[in-house]
Each structure stands twice: as structure tokens, then as C-alpha cells.
Design an enzyme around this catalytic site. Structure first.
Site, short mmCIF file in Angstrom:
data_model
loop_
_atom_site.label_atom_id
_atom_site.label_comp_id
_atom_site.label_asym_id
_atom_site.label_seq_id
_atom_site.Cartn_x
_atom_site.Cartn_y
_atom_site.Cartn_z
N PHE A 168 31.85 -79.20 83.14
CA PHE A 168 33.25 -79.61 83.14
C PHE A 168 33.83 -79.26 84.50
O PHE A 168 33.90 -78.09 84.88
CB PHE A 168 34.05 -78.89 82.04
CG PHE A 168 35.50 -79.34 82.02
CD1 PHE A 168 35.87 -80.46 81.28
CD2 PHE A 168 36.47 -78.67 82.73
CE1 PHE A 168 37.19 -80.89 81.26
CE2 PHE A 168 37.79 -79.09 82.73
CZ PHE A 168 38.15 -80.20 81.98
N ASP A 253 31.38 -74.58 91.56
CA ASP A 253 32.69 -74.64 90.91
C ASP A 253 32.93 -73.28 90.26
O ASP A 253 32.38 -72.97 89.21
CB ASP A 253 32.67 -75.76 89.87
CG ASP A 253 33.98 -75.87 89.09
OD1 ASP A 253 34.78 -74.92 89.11
OD2 ASP A 253 34.18 -76.91 88.44
N LYS A 282 42.71 -71.59 88.80
CA LYS A 282 43.02 -70.76 87.63
C LYS A 282 43.59 -69.39 88.00
O LYS A 282 44.76 -69.28 88.30
CB LYS A 282 41.79 -70.65 86.73
CG LYS A 282 41.49 -71.96 85.99
CD LYS A 282 40.51 -71.80 84.87
CE LYS A 282 40.24 -73.11 84.13
NZ LYS A 282 41.37 -73.51 83.28
#
Length: 428
Positions: A168, A253, A282
Site C-alpha cells: 500500500f 516507503d 504520517k
């Protein structure tokens, strides 16, 4: 003169206006009232919200009906320092009162200082650079474009990008092409081409896939949305060796795993390798939207030149001040040590609970499997009991709480979980 005075007076009045007076002009106060208004005013892409949250402090939040919850999801690994951290909020307020937005025609001291700080924390070599975005998916979009510019030192354009099954990387079109979940992809095809998904954690499959037609390999050290699945030991090193051999980029990532989530600044630190690029977001802003693409070394950093990418809001003074404050608090309050201690406590205790079949993860990014397909019901039962958790799969629960979660707070959840699990099973 009168116009100036009126404007000043208006600003002063707004300054003293409670937020509640601005958002609730219709007299609705209950969660049910807010949700009714939500359904008529917002797109339904998230379904029906589970609760209407109105206030937070540390690891606790309260909903519109006054119920208290222990937040064990942290806005999906975003609220690194919990809610309403006094230092971070004071820095944001001070910066916004000084200089809020300047566009990409200018820079600011906070932008430069944050870039330098990130390069220092990641032990980046000379020639490394930072590009700031507003989110993780935007950071991965920038990394996708970086990969498109890599030719491996030849004159022939490379378009093939390798990602993993279960990956993802976001929902914007380039990031979505990297994301593996068919339900996310299918409604928006055709997606940007060239992306090939190979089996997760399979080094032989990686060897077969990486050749001189590959521009880049995108990897998450731990797949969060797939249920907190760490790459097997040695996989990152193998990926580094294979990509270096053929001139492909290795892009990590670390949107969910970075900024202390695993007890380290980067989850990939212990692998002993240096990627060509890392994406962050985040937890970087402690709740304020910011992302970053870090490129390591001159060769990678020069792939995108002036005019080939950009952003209006990315790296603005307020966002970069928020990130600087977050990083400072993590360092000065020894938060990484807390992540190690509380994370180990949670994982060890969870593994001993009847009905829990497997526990995975590092630090305070934890996934655990159940012996029945009741994870969504566990989320519901958890809310009723005052705990916020997430179910990325029918048998999997994910925890990504604020990094300042205390051992005592973790223990309250551990003590309550057997009853929560039983309630979920009884409801099936």
C-alpha cells in the site's frame, strides 16, 4: 484609518472566539446529530464514521457524547506525540502568527532547518536532498516520478517498476499503481503503466524480476495496511545488491514505519543498507500534514530538475515548524526508548492471550491475528469498551498508538482485551 481599525477589531474578536462557536452554529451537540449532518454534507468515501471526536489529550480522546477512549491507532500512526502536545501546539501557533504560507517561489528558515535535520537523522551522504509534500501518497508520487527519470546510466528509458503483493503506497494515481489491492485499483484503471507486483518476501522472485529494464524497486520495510507484515531478514540487503547491480533505484516507503514508529528513526536502519530514496509522512508532523521524499547522494538527487515537480503547500513554514517541534520532542523526551519498552510489553502480553494466534511488528507498530474472523467486531466492541483499534483484515488487529503511550495505559487494554474478544465472538 477607519477600515484599518475595523479590520483590527474584527481580527481581535475572532481571536477570542471559541472553536465550538465556529463549528456548531445549529445547536446540534450529540454524536448522532453530527453524523446526520455528515451524511448530507460529506462524500461517502470513508463510509459512516465510527464516532465524532471533539477533543484529545495525550493518548486519550473524547467523542461528542463525552465518552473517553484510549487511542491505540494514533490517527493511523500519525499522532506520534499524542493529541494536543503542548510544545508542538505552541510552536505551530507561534509560527502561524509569524508566517504561515509563502508558496514555492520562496523558502523559510523552518523549511531549510527541517531538511537539514532529516538528512542528519538518516545519516545521508553529501549530495542528498529533501523534497517536502503534504502527505505520504504525495511523497510516493514524487518518488514515482523520480523512478521515471532513472535510466541506470544508459540512454534507454526505463519504465518498469517492481512493487510487492500486499503493498500500500497511497491512493493517488501513481501511488495507486504501486498499491497492490485490486479493490482499490480496479475502479480507476488504466493506471500509470509499468508496475509489476511480485510475491511478498520472496527473494527468488525478486531476483527473477530485477533486470536492466527495471527503473526502481519500491518496498515497505513493514507492510502496515496488509496486517503489519515485516519483510523477512536479509530481504532489504538482497534488494539493495540486486538493484545496485543493474542500476535500478531502491526506494523505501517509510511513511508508516518512519519517525520512531519502530523505535528507530527508520525501520530500515538495522538492515545495514542505504537506499536511493525514502518517503516519509504520517508521524513526521505529529498530526500536522507533511510528507517528504529524501534522496541519497548526488546521482539520485539530480534526477528531478527545476520545473519537473512541485507543490504549492508542501514544506510551508507551519508544517515544517510542526515537524521540527515533533522531532525535537521525540529526541528530548527519549520517546524512542519508550517505544521499545512499551512495544515489547504489548507484544509479549498479547502473545499470551487465548484467541491470539500470532503477533507481528516492531516498536509500536503491531499486528496480531485472531483465531476467528471477528476483527471488525473487535473494533466495535473495543470502541464500546473505550479503546480505538483497527482491523486491516478479517482476523487481524493493528495497533499504532502514539509513541508516548505508557506501559500502564497499554496494560489497561491488555487487561480488557479478552472480554472484548469474547464480546466480538458472541456478536457473530
Amino acid at each position: 484609518m477607519n477600515q484599518t481599525r475595523t479590520g483590527t477589531h474584527a481580527a481581535g474578536t475572532l481571536e477570542k472566539t471559541p472553536v465550538g462557536d465556529l463549528v456548531d452554529g445549529k445547536g446540534h451537540t450529540s454524536g448522532a446529530d453530527w453524523l446526520a449532518r455528515y451524511s448530507t454534507s460529506l462524500m461517502g468515501v470513508f463510509g459512516t464514521p465510527q464516532r465524532v471526536l471533539v477533543r484529545g489529550a495525550g493518548c486519550l480522546v473524547w467523542d461528542a457524547d463525552g465518552k473517553e477512549y484510549l487511542d491505540l491507532l494514533g490517527g493511523i500512526a500519525v499522532n506520534a506525540l499524542g493529541h494536543a502536545h503542548p510544545f508542538v501546539t505552541s510552536v505551530i501557533s507561534s509560527q502561524l502568527a509569524t508566517l504561515g504560507h509563502v508558496s514555492n517561489f520562496f523558502t523559510s528558515p523552518t523549511q531549510i532547518a527541517l531538511a537539514e535535520k532529516l538528512l542528519d537523522l538518516t545519516d545521508a551522504p553529501a549530495g542528498s536532498k529533501v523534497f517536502f509534500t503534504n502527505s505520504g501518497t504525495e511523497a510516493n508520487e514524487a518518488a514515482f516520478k523520480l523512478a521515471r527519470r532513472n535510466t541506470g546510466g544508459s540512454d534507454k528509458k526505463r519504465t518498469k517498476i517492481i512493487a510487492l503483493e500486499g503493498a500500500f503506497h497511497g491512493r493517488t494515481m501513481g501511488a495507486l499503481a504501486l498499491t497492490a489491492k485490486e479493490a482499490y485499483r480496479a475502479p480507476f484503471e488504466p493506471l500509470p503503466g509499468g508496475v509489476v507486483h511480485i510475491p511478498f518476501g520472496d527473494v527468488e522472485a525478486l531476483k527473477d524480476a530485477v533486470d536492466e529494464s527495471v527503473a526502481a524497486v519500491f518496498l515497505e520495510p513493514i507492510q502496515g495496511e496488509a496486517g503489519v507484515r515485516p519483510l523477512p531478514p536479509g530481504y532489504l540487503r538482497a534488494a539493495r545488491e540486486l538493484t545496485a547491480r543493474v542500476g535500478a533505484l531502491l526506494i523505501l516507503d517509510e511513511v508508516q514505519t518512519g519517525i520512531g514508529r519502530t523505535g528507530k528513526w527508520l525501520a530500515s536502519e538495522d538492515s545495514g543498507i542505504m537506499p536511493d530514496a525514502v518517503t516519509l509522512a504520517k508521524g513526521l508532523g505529529g498530526g500536522f500534514p507533511i510528507g517528504a521524499l529524501i534522496t541519497f547522494g548526488d546521482g539520485t538527487s539530480s534526477l528531478l530538475s527545476a520545473g519537473q515537480h512541485g507543490t504549492t503547500f508542501g514544506g510551508n513554514p507551519v508544517a515544517t515548524a510542526a515537524a521540527l517541534a515533533t522531532l525535537h520532542a521525540i529526541e528530548s523526551q527519549r520517546v524512542l526508548e519508550n517505544v521499545d519498552v512499551v512495544g515489547e510489553h504489548l507484544r509479549a502480553r498479547l502473545a499470551s492471550i487465548e484467541g491470539v494466534t500470532e503477533v507481528r511488528g516492531e516498536g509500536l507498530l503491531i499486528g496480531f491475528d485472531l483465531d476467528a474472523d471477528v476483527a471488525p467486531a473487535v473494533v466495535t466492541a473495543g470502541l464500546e469498551a473505550g479503546f480505538i483499534v483497527n482491523s486491516p483484515g478479517p482476523r487481524t488487529i493493528r495497533l499504532a498508538p502514539p509513541l508516548v503511550l505508557t506501559k500502564d495505559q497499554a496494560s489497561t487494554f491488555l487487561a480488557a482485551f479478552p472480554a472484548i474478544l469474547q464480546t466480538a465472538k458472541d456478536a457473530q
